[in-house]
Scaffold this motif. Structure first.
Motif, PDB file in Angstrom:
ATOM      1  N   HIS A 242       0.854  -1.188   0.000  1.00 51.49           N
ATOM      2  CA  HIS A 242       0.000   0.000   0.000  1.00 51.49           C
ATOM      3  C   HIS A 242       0.892   1.240   0.000  1.00 51.49           C
ATOM      4  CE1 HIS A 242      -3.399  -2.597   0.736  1.00 51.49           C
ATOM      5  NE2 HIS A 242      -2.834  -3.069   1.839  1.00 51.49           N
TER       6      HIS A 242
ATOM      7  N   GLY B 123      -0.707  -3.206   8.682  1.00 51.83           N
ATOM      8  CA  GLY B 123      -1.527  -3.353   7.498  1.00 51.83           C
ATOM      9  C   GLY B 123      -0.757  -3.163   6.214  1.00 51.83           C
ATOM     10  N   ASN B 124       0.531  -2.954   6.293  1.00 52.07           N
ATOM     11  CA  ASN B 124       1.355  -2.768   5.104  1.00 52.07           C
ATOM     12  C   ASN B 124       2.543  -3.725   5.185  1.00 52.07           C
ATOM     13  OD1 ASN B 124       2.080  -1.721   2.663  1.00 52.07           O
ATOM     14  ND2 ASN B 124       2.560   0.325   3.409  1.00 52.07           N
TER      15      ASN B 124
END
Length: 732
Positions: A497, A546-547
């Protein structure tokens, strides 16, 4: 959209409406938009030409993918005065909403082919008259001392932002609802705020921009309003007491009531006076007062009106008088003093009855943000419109039409007709959304998108000079802008991301808050040091939240089997506080920038920099992470602290560990760090926190931990500093 069932459709007489023929369409555009026939012919030629092509981003829309009849009407309503203006307005309407350059080239070539005298269509929005007008109005209001909303006075007028303002300004001038589509952090919301403050509010506080942030539970009531419990009943009760005190002397003079009941008034009025006295003393019940007022008003003496007034029913006089100013010579205004006294006391009694009714109500209608904006004539922004359900958004179709009205079918009837809200002439509607594909994001239906004037907001290109200008304007050391953007470009090529401009500006704000500029006596070495700290916060600590890194990892950071490591090895690295292999790769790149980037190297090796500063920084951030951090946490130690309910977040270095950052001057970094912490908690920013080492002269660190129910433990004094051990509650 869905098909109706055959059983339901069979009960209707179906009529298929085909496209309008070219001749009829020309008549409609010419009469409705009032444009010359030559312009109508050119517009229709462009319309038919674009129907032969298919947009790569809207291929399923067929020949309507580039242009629809609504676009023709909008184009005509913009009232172009020449073929050049016709081409410019056509491209602003049709080309600037397309997401790919090849599609925009199709529109540009069609306009150049059909518009006479337009050989090469090129638009410079930085010199657009609308942009100049907006900038002049903002400067004028700031100079006049008007209160400036947050952020508007600090806007950087990059070419991309000028383009957004120019396109939205055209929508405002033509009363068109605008839909801005683009990646997060592109300045969509700020553009709406700037244009609303400059072109719509114009010093009128009631016209301020109203913003509704949509989510998956957004309902129609959030837009148009709903019934809610009555608020402020104590205020209504105070007004009832005050009006009761005003009505008592009016009744005594007009109806002959007295305090002891010896007057000429009838029984209902004597009873009403007793209730009014109690209400004046705030000792009565509004329900009892309401009943007494109803009985008394039914027997209230009617004043003798002239014959001309008696001929008209009272209901008819009320309807005739709505919205009209009464003439001074009207027969209704000619009355004797006795009539004036009776009328004034009756009017006061009716007003008091209305207040009692308001006090007795349990629920009342409250207008939503959209209805308030329509009535006041201000701007209304629907933020993240794509998150709301289609059934909710379709309720707004009538507001998106040129008539701009809304039927409040949900509102209880207050008259024989439903309440229809007609938008004020200055009302404007904006909407923003991210393109489909992100979590929870989707595209709007073609029918809804077609009612908006769509504007595509290009994502910021970090290699572009305007991005460097934007970041440099937020930095105390502008020379750090390009190294910062280069690090983001390198990082975005390797992660799942990519980071946006918001993370870059957060990095810049951290550096500006901790490294004063050279004019303010700042140290260049400290600027480079805080640059690396901010990079750790923005890049290193983003991994694992989350990355993840999907690009190649340095050979020295791989495990023995040649891969990034097993889950068990990764957990062991995180448990003992060490950086993971992907984090070490990013850290190594940041450290290499200190030596390879000319701007950074000039700070640590330029004039006034101490000798060996570059080597000291490389040593501090080298060796696979923070050289002064010692892994002194273990599972056994965590269990020994309060029975395992508290887990050690991080441990600081021993005093013997050499480091450039073990200086008391890090104390002034603490306020900026605490201001940067958000709900992701301290664990998201471990590298910067490890640099603090608990050096807190003003107690900010202790207070910050106490607010989050974290425990501080003094591990022992060092050489001029105190070393802290921080514990956070273990999740249940």
């Amino acid at each position: 959209r869905k098909m109706l069932s055959r059983a339901f459709r069979n009960r209707f007489t179906e009529i298929f409406v085909s496209e309008l023929p070219r001749d009829e369409l020309a008549v409609v555009i010419g009469k409705r938009c009032e444009v010359p026939p030559s312009f109508v012919k050119t517009m229709l030629a462009v319309y038919e030409d674009l129907q032969q092509h298919r947009s790569t981003s809207s291929v399923f829309l067929g020949k309507q993918s580039f242009m629809t009849v609504r676009d023709l009407l909008r184009w005509g309503h913009r009232k172009p005065g020449s073929y050049l203006e016709l081409a410019v307005e056509g491209y602003a309407l049709l080309g600037e909403r397309l997401r790919k350059e090849e599609d925009r080239d199709v529109v540009r070539k069609s306009l150049e082919k059909q518009c006479q005298g337009v050989k090469k269509l090129s638009i410079d929005y930085t010199e657009d008259p609308l942009v100049k007008e907006i900038q002049a109005k903002i400067a004028s209001r700031i100079a006049s001392g008007d209160q400036v909303p947050s952020g508007i006075g600090e806007v950087v007028w990059t070419p991309a932002f000028c383009r957004m303002c120019a396109l939205m300004g055209r929508c405002i001038k033509s009363k068109e609802p605008a839909l801005l589509i683009g990646e997060t952090g592109g300045g969509k919301t700020m553009a709406c705020q700037v244009l609303s403050w400059a072109l719509i509010e114009e010093g009128n506080a009631s016209r301020q921009l109203r913003i509704l942030n949509c989510h998956q539970q957004t309902e129609t009531a959030d837009f148009i309003g709903s019934l809610r419990p009555v608020r402020g009943r104590d205020v209504i009760f105070e007004r009832i007491c005050a009006k009761a005190g005003e009505l008592i002397p009016e009744m005594d003079s007009a109806l002959g009531t007295t305090e002891d009941g010896s007057g000429t008034a009838e029984g209902p009025f004597v009873k009403l006076r007793e209730v009014l006295v109690l209400a004046q003393q705030a000792d009565g019940n509004p329900k009892t007062l309401s009943q007494a007022l109803r009985v008394a008003l039914a027997r209230w003496p009617k004043a003798d009106l002239p014959e001309t007034a008696k001929e008209e029913p009272d209901s008819k006089r009320r309807r005739v008088g709505v919205g009209k100013a009464k003439s001074v010579d009207s027969p209704l205004e000619v009355a004797t003093p006795q009539m004036a006294g009776a009328d004034s006391s009756m009017a006061l009694a009716r007003h008091l009855l209305g207040l009692c009714g308001a006090w007795e109500r349990i629920f009342e209608w409250a207008d939503g943000a959209l209805v308030e904006a329509m009535r006041a004539g201000g701007g209304f922004l629907i933020d993240e419109i794509s998150l709301a359900e289609d059934s909710v958004l379709e309720r707004l179709n009538s507001v998106l039409e040129p008539e701009r009205f809304l039927l409040l079918a949900e509102k209880p009837l207050t008259s024989l007709n439903l309440d229809v809200v007609k938008a004020n002439d200055t009302f404007r509607l904006f909407a923003t959304m991210n393109p489909g594909g992100d979590f929870g994001k989707r595209e709007l239906s073609p029918a809804l998108r077609n009612r908006f004037t769509e504007i595509w907001v290009e994502p910021i290109d970090f290699a572009n000079p305007e991005a460097e200008h934007l970041v440099a304007s937020q930095l105390s050391w502008p020379s750090l802008a390009r190294p910062m953007l280069n690090a983001i470009i390198w990082f975005n090529k390797r992660v799942l991301h990519p980071l946006t401009i918001r993370e870059v500006l957060g990095w810049a704000a951290f550096v500006s808050g901790t490294a004063p500029s050279q004019d303010a006596g700042g140290d260049p070495c400290r600027a480079a040091e805080m640059f690396t700290h901010g990079g750790c916060m923005a890049l290193v600590d983003s991994l694992g939240l989350g990355n993840q890194l999907v690009g190649p990892i340095d050979e020295g950071d791989k495990t023995k089997n040649g891969r990034q490591g097993t889950a068990g090895a990764k957990d062991a690295e995180e448990d003992d506080g060490r950086l993971t292999a992907p984090q070490r790769t990013v850290m190594r790149h940041l450290v290499s920038q200190l030596k390879e980037d000319p701007g950074l190297r000039g700070l640590v090796e330029g004039p006034g920099a101490p000798s060996g500063a570059l080597s000291a920084l490389e040593g501090a951030f080298g060796n696979g992470g923070f050289a002064w951090v010692q892994s002194n946490w273990s599972a056994d130690r965590a269990k020994a602290v309060d029975g395992g309910r508290w887990a050690s977040l991080f441990g600081f270095a021993e005093e013997s560990t050499p480091s450039l950052l073990l200086e008391p001057r890090l104390l002034d970094l603490l306020p900026a760090l605490l201001a940067a912490l958000d709900a992701r908690a301290l664990a998201a920013m471990l590298p910067c926190c490890r640099a603090l080492r608990g050096m807190d002269a003003e107690g900010l660190w202790e207070q910050h931990c106490m607010e989050r129910q974290w425990r501080l433990k003094t591990c022992g004094p060092g050489t001029g500093t105190t070393t802290w051990q921080v514990y956070v509650p273990r999740p249940p």
